[in-house]
Design an enzyme around this catalytic site. Structure first.
Site, mmCIF file in Angstrom:
data_model
loop_
_atom_site.group_PDB
_atom_site.id
_atom_site.type_symbol
_atom_site.label_atom_id
_atom_site.label_comp_id
_atom_site.label_asym_id
_atom_site.label_seq_id
_atom_site.Cartn_x
_atom_site.Cartn_y
_atom_site.Cartn_z
ATOM 1 N N GLY A 259 -55.846 -74.708 4.465
ATOM 2 C CA GLY A 259 -56.609 -74.854 3.230
ATOM 3 C C GLY A 259 -56.394 -73.707 2.254
ATOM 4 O O GLY A 259 -55.708 -72.723 2.552
ATOM 5 N N HIS A 260 -57.033 -73.823 1.107
ATOM 6 C CA HIS A 260 -56.866 -72.831 0.042
ATOM 7 C C HIS A 260 -57.493 -71.494 0.436
ATOM 8 O O HIS A 260 -58.490 -71.451 1.128
ATOM 9 C CB HIS A 260 -57.469 -73.347 -1.261
ATOM 10 C CG HIS A 260 -58.929 -73.639 -1.189
ATOM 11 N ND1 HIS A 260 -59.431 -74.756 -0.566
ATOM 12 C CD2 HIS A 260 -60.006 -72.973 -1.655
ATOM 13 C CE1 HIS A 260 -60.745 -74.762 -0.671
ATOM 14 N NE2 HIS A 260 -61.124 -73.688 -1.319
ATOM 15 N N ASN A 261 -56.841 -70.439 0.016
ATOM 16 C CA ASN A 261 -57.320 -69.060 0.205
ATOM 17 C C ASN A 261 -57.217 -68.570 1.644
ATOM 18 O O ASN A 261 -57.635 -67.440 1.936
ATOM 19 C CB ASN A 261 -58.783 -68.892 -0.239
ATOM 20 C CG ASN A 261 -58.994 -69.215 -1.704
ATOM 21 O OD1 ASN A 261 -58.050 -69.146 -2.490
ATOM 22 N ND2 ASN A 261 -60.199 -69.582 -2.073
ATOM 23 N N SER A 279 -60.383 -70.550 3.013
ATOM 24 C CA SER A 279 -60.868 -69.174 3.056
ATOM 25 C C SER A 279 -61.044 -68.628 4.469
ATOM 26 O O SER A 279 -61.625 -67.553 4.639
ATOM 27 C CB SER A 279 -62.190 -69.023 2.285
ATOM 28 O OG SER A 279 -62.003 -69.399 0.939
#
Lengths: 364, 364, 364
Positions: A259-261, A279
């Protein structure tokens, strides 16, 4: 691929006994080996199968009597799996992407392709992209504007690299992988039902007023270190503001979702269908077996090893082996699994005990 | 992207203090921000990091003393994540698909592409397809014959839209997603072992005679509502006779699987690697966290929220938060998880009790 | 597609009552059917819906009075789902890949494409590939050098078939599937932490010295039998030395992962998002429901049926229905699931019992 047995021995660091001039064109299981195959028989249980094949040479277990097996030569190695890595590297014919830039490939303005690089048919290389020396870019690969790829990268057919993504040297991307999709990040104007449920670990989602989801755009990119490998149809989302990061030497299997981050450290292994939510932070040398999941914003320390389908909902300290849903120490989960099988019996036992305990005692 | 801070404040509905003319070209985390970045520091714990960056302006927590932090201006917002949505939308440079139809794209007979639309290299648009205004169709996208796409759709590289599929306005499809694959629907001439096992929840699969699987073809399509987003490498199968349906405003993350005949309501979130088996029905505003699964023919009511990796085997009424495998109420599952960790201890305790209960009592 | 009702009856083996000359152009649910649709209403609960539609003919349940429902004809079948397979096959317009080799497709030297085959735009067919009669190769399909495809294969858009892979006759590959990615196989110079943890089912992963992963290359290919179907974005890795094998008649759903060296038998069903780790062996007629996982090197016997999200960590004997994580007999797991919900209550009960048991007794 064509090598002499002596060349193979040198390439894989093996001790050679017998004829070094045997021609080797591939490796095979003992029973399926032809005369130009090197048979792989590092365990005495393969001895009989060797007789059924036609190999003249084999990698054998220490102490094996290769002459008695009808072979003309044998190789001996200290750690067979490690030798196999070098052997297969030596014999791999590679994906066969022709040298140079295929006439159907599109290289947009300001993109630079390093010397020795090969670019396959119908590849699209965006404006301002830089690609290092000896890179191999397969057919149908798309590289978005401003991306930067290191030397010796290998992108298989249909890999998609998004805008401004960076890939280190020797990165390998299997077919269909997507590096740099938009993050899955949405927000409602007021507090949403899911925010309320997360705070309370339960409660009534109905309480919140219906609201539509507004997209948080992903302005960050993905930064992939040297020697990373990314599996087929795996997806890695770009960060919201900073980059999503995959550390040097980390290997991702097929259908993995990052996922993002997310920040993943170095020399990790994420096996097939692992999912890491937005994250999350993962340390170095972490091994997540197939179908593991890591919740968003969770930290997994270095040297953590998670067994198959382990679901990590909360932080895991470094150096721990974990298993299960939810993840607990592996030894503890093994005990829990044993207990689960005996659970219906336990209910019976307690029922019996309840009957057995005198009423008077219960009123104490 | 280049905006003044005043323009940013207006775009995201923020209160501005200080110099409105600062030039902003992007957003950044406080420590990494340069002089043309808007630093994001909506929590006092970022105060120290701001000092390490070079931002002249920041989004700050209410009451923050921006002058003391060496900033020239600050923005204040009521709900930072919601403001972030507007901020990132304003600063997003977009995927950069050039206007017009790329000369290598194939637009087959009878297909119509709306005004303002962009079609990337090597895209294939089938016969009779209709595409709305200002649509952006990335490289290598394939759109099957008879599909209908709304206005302002954005299809990233390598998205595949099957024959007769319909996409509403503003639908976003990430790279590699497949909308309209054939359903996974097979039948044996006589009752199969799996049908028998499902009826009995167990039994002996051997009982049935070996049979080959015959394919049920998918004559339906997929109908995707307005404002839906579909993640990278996600797959949505067409219906058998009627369409598979994804309701308005619903967002699907990466590697999600939606089986044939599924009907999903409006404003749902299906996170990474969720799987919804054939003919399941999902209400409005449902949130399924990563790796959740929903069995075939199951109904999930509106406003249901399922925690990570929850497996829903049976119907869930509206307005319930659920967790676990199998799914139960979230609060109950939290209790079960606690109990599981103490389960080996419980066995010991019962063993001790058994010893303690007098034999005579047991014979009561 | 346009057939008379009489032709449909013959195609699906149905008994026809009424007018055989009604024109049928498709199938529909009863309420949505138009006058040229065959309504599907094999259960009396659809009777009312038939009245709302405009169908002139329907497939009905045995004994239904079609005249009273206002129909002009009816079909009756012994096993409706099986009849549906033949009906949908008869009415399926197919993916519409134009006959012949599209001028933009690349067919490299020494590749042979059988008579009657269709090859779509931007397909890339590598050197020495052989493709059988009447094959349909969709747009953007890539077939690696030396691959061999049987007669009547259907490869949808963007399917990737690696070098030297073999596909039998009538194999269907959905969009984006990858057959023949490299196996996920890495080794460290010395024994790794994960090897130690697997031996002990726990322990301290920190003990091992940090080491980088060296790749074991995949020299084998993938061998896919006749009548296999492979789902959208599914990935199948090539074997290390021997081939990964998918047996005749086996069907794989979307987003399934099959690791290197896996051998799967005949007539199996692997539903959405199933993962099979490297070197696992799966017998014939095995059914793995959605999101099941099979650990590496595990053997699953023939006729095994695993319920949704079952995780198989150890061998399963033939003819067993299993469920859960970890997999146990389905009946046993159903009992465990029931017990789990009552587990917090059991703890209370044991606490009460403990209080009730006289101290003296405990000292026996």
């Amino acid at each position: 691929m064509k090598m002499t047995l002596g060349e193979v021995a040198a390439a894989i660091g093996a001790r050679l006994e017998g004829d070094p001039d045997i021609v080797i064109r591939g490796a095979a299981e003992p029973a399926a080996a032809g005369p130009e195959h090197l048979a792989l028989a590092t365990n005495p249980r393969y001895a009989e199968a060797l007789g059924r094949g036609a190999a003249r040479a084999a990698v054998l277990w220490e102490g094996a009597d290769w002459r008695a097996m009808g072979l003309d030569a044998a190789l001996f190695v200290a750690r067979p799996r490690y030798a196999l890595a070098h052997l297969t590297a030596a014999l791999d014919p590679g994906p066969g992407i022709a040298a140079g830039i295929h006439p159907t490939a599109i290289v947009e303005a300001g993109a630079t392709v390093g010397p020795g690089a090969a670019v396959g048919p119908f590849a699209v290389i965006g404006a301002g992209v830089t690609i290092g020396r000896n890179a191999r870019i397969g057919p149908h690969v798309v590289i978005g504007a401003g991306a930067a790829l290191g030397d010796d990268v290998l992108l298989h057919a249909g890999a998609r690299v998004g805008e401004r993504v960076t890939l280190g040297d020797r990165v390998i991307v299997q077919p269909g992988a997507v590096i740099g999709a938009d993050g899955f990040s949405f927000v409602t104007p007021d507090k949403s039902a899911v925010e309320a449920v997360r705070e309370n670990l339960g409660g009534s989602p109905e309480a919140a007023a219906p609201q539509a989801w507004t997209r948080i755009h992903s302005l960050g990119a993905v930064r992939v270190g040297d020697d990373v490998e990314i599996g087929a149809n795996t997806t890695i989302d770009r960060g919201t503001v900073a980059d999503t990061v995959i550390g040097r030497g980390t290997k991702l299997d097929n259908l993995v979702h990052v996922g993002h981050n997310v920040v993943i450290g170095e020399d990790c292994l994420l096996c097939g269908q692992v999912g890491v939510a937005g994250s999350a932070r993962i340390g170095d040398r972490v091994v997540l077996a197939g179908q593991c999941g890591v919740s968003d914003h969770v930290t997994v320390g270095s040297d953590v090893i998670a067994g198959g389908a382990t679901k990590i909902f909360t932080n895991v300290p470094s150096g721990r082996a974990v298993l299960g849903m939810p993840a607990v120490r592996m030894e503890q989960q093994v005990e829990i699994y044993k207990a689960l099988r005996r659970l219906p019996r336990l209910f019976e036992l307690v029922r019996e005990l309840k009957k057995a305990v005198p009423k008077s005692a219960k009123n104490d």
